[in-house]
Design an enzyme around this catalytic site. Structure first.
Site, short mmCIF file in Angstrom:
data_model
loop_
_atom_site.label_atom_id
_atom_site.label_comp_id
_atom_site.label_asym_id
_atom_site.label_seq_id
_atom_site.Cartn_x
_atom_site.Cartn_y
_atom_site.Cartn_z
CE1 TYR A 95 -4.37 -1.13 -0.23
CE2 TYR A 95 -3.33 -3.01 0.83
CZ TYR A 95 -4.39 -2.47 0.13
OH TYR A 95 -5.46 -3.25 -0.22
CD GLU A 137 -6.74 -5.91 0.92
OE1 GLU A 137 -5.51 -5.88 1.12
OE2 GLU A 137 -7.31 -5.20 0.05
#
Length: 393
Positions: A95, A137
């Site tokens: 990310y 997630e």
């Protein structure tokens, strides 16, 4: 938390993203892969070449900007994307890299400096959105049947039509297979001879859960060329090894007493067949109408399997052949029309599940809305980057 000023700035970028969003995301992916080619092991190269992936990301940015004051409203889309991320192996460490390149693409494409209020506001927003994805997630990884890609043996390969083969997978280690929800998919990790990077593709599970195998039914894709589907058709056979991720996806059939309407286009039948089998087992009295739109008999995969299941009076199986080889084949000829669709639908409220090519689903979705079906009664699955059907009505 974002400040009121930051939310105002992000909201002001909605028209900019509507006009320039795809240019931003196309630049983002190009520079990301140029500097981090190892990430090409995670992404679908064809979706990059066709522009579908940049369009999907641009749509997600647009939705985030439009709903920045109520990000909870986009949580269903976040979960849908998060399922795919978990399925292909996106991890927390990815990310920050994505954020850096996305903000740089915004700067470059929109001609902004790094300290521009737009970039600063989007940097803050990205941090919040990324944290949501990471948390969602993380929970999905913890709940998955296994981590990463697990070796399977192809226990059987069955020709279903001129275009479709079914592949049956059993664990190479002889261990058990976790249950999955009908409608879910797995990711195939393919190391194809002559290809520099791995290719990962999602395929819906086409059999009922609770068996000693997983099954996918794969159509050979030629436009654009389906690198993985062709590899599976031409090079993968019984007793070969294949690596798959644990089942994922939120396109799953709901337990209800209302009639169930399944409408598939082509190989979109695969997740719906899994749903059909489960409902037949768990709710044997539930009325089911299964509508299949197919080009012709030669490419009609899994037809006999569905036909055998419709022995009860409350089960209807309707086939629409667009270009039948035999004049007597199928129940309807030509493309599915509003009149034909109306003749299949029950009078009482029902649950509708659609799967197939995007144009097919958009057409059926529009017809259902015209027939008075509420959007909250309609669920659908894309075979590709996550996007949403257009609300034309």
């Amino acid at each position: 938390m974002l400040t009121n000023e930051q939310m105002t700035v992000i909201t002001s970028t909605v028209p900019v993203l509507e006009e320039h969003g795809v240019k931003v995301t196309t630049r983002f992916y190009r520079q990301l892969f140029n500097d981090h080619p190892e990430l090409l092991n995670l992404f679908n190269h064809v979706n990059q070449e066709t522009g579908d992936q940049p369009k999907a990301l641009a749509y997600s940015l647009y939705q985030a900007a439009s709903n920045i004051e109520n990000l909870e409203s986009i949580l269903p889309v976040v979960k849908q994307i998060a399922h795919k991320h978990r399925s292909i192996g996106v991890k927390e460490e990815h990310y920050p890299i994505v954020g850096e390149y996305l903000l740089q693409a915004m700067q470059d494409e929109l001609g902004l400096n790094s300290d521009d209020p737009v970039i600063e506001a989007w940097g803050a927003a990205y941090g919040i959105i990324a944290d949501v994805f990471i948390q969602v997630e993380k929970e999905m990884y913890e709940q998955a049947g296994w981590d990463g890609f697990r070796e399977m043996k192809v226990s059987s390969k069955v020709r279903e039509s001129d275009e479709i083969y079914s592949f049956y997978f059993s664990p190479a280690d002889g261990g058990p297979l976790p249950l999955f929800q009908p409608g879910q998919y797995i990711s195939i990790e393919a190391s194809i001879p002559g290809e520099k990077y791995r290719h990962i593709r999602q395929y819906s599970l086409s059999d009922a859960p609770g068996k000693n195998h997983y099954r996918i039914s794969v159509k050979r894709e030629n436009n654009p060329e389906g690198i993985v589907s062709n590899y599976l058709h031409d090079q993968v056979n019984a007793e070969d090894s294949i690596y798959i991720s644990a089942p994922a996806g939120d396109f799953t059939v709901k337990e209800a007493h209302s009639p169930l309407i399944l409408i598939s286009g082509g190989v979109g039948v695969t997740p719906l067949l899994s749903m059909y089998k489960r409902v037949r087992e768990s709710q044997p009295e539930r009325p089911v109408t299964f509508v299949q739109a197919v080009r012709n008999e030669n490419v009609h995969g899994l037809a006999e399997e569905i036909h055998v299941l419709k022995e009860d009076s409350h089960i209807r199986h309707i086939v629409c052949y667009e270009e039948p080889e035999n004049i007597d084949a199928g129940d309807f000829k030509g493309r599915l029309t509003p009149e034909a669709l109306a003749s299949f639908l029950p009078q009482e409220q029902a649950e509708y599940y659609l799967c197939g090519p995007e144009l097919f689903m958009q057409s059926v979705y529009d017809m259902l809305k015209d027939l008075g079906i509420s959007s909250n009664q309609i669920s659908y699955e894309f075979f590709g980057p996550t996007m949403t059907l257009v609300e034309n009505k």
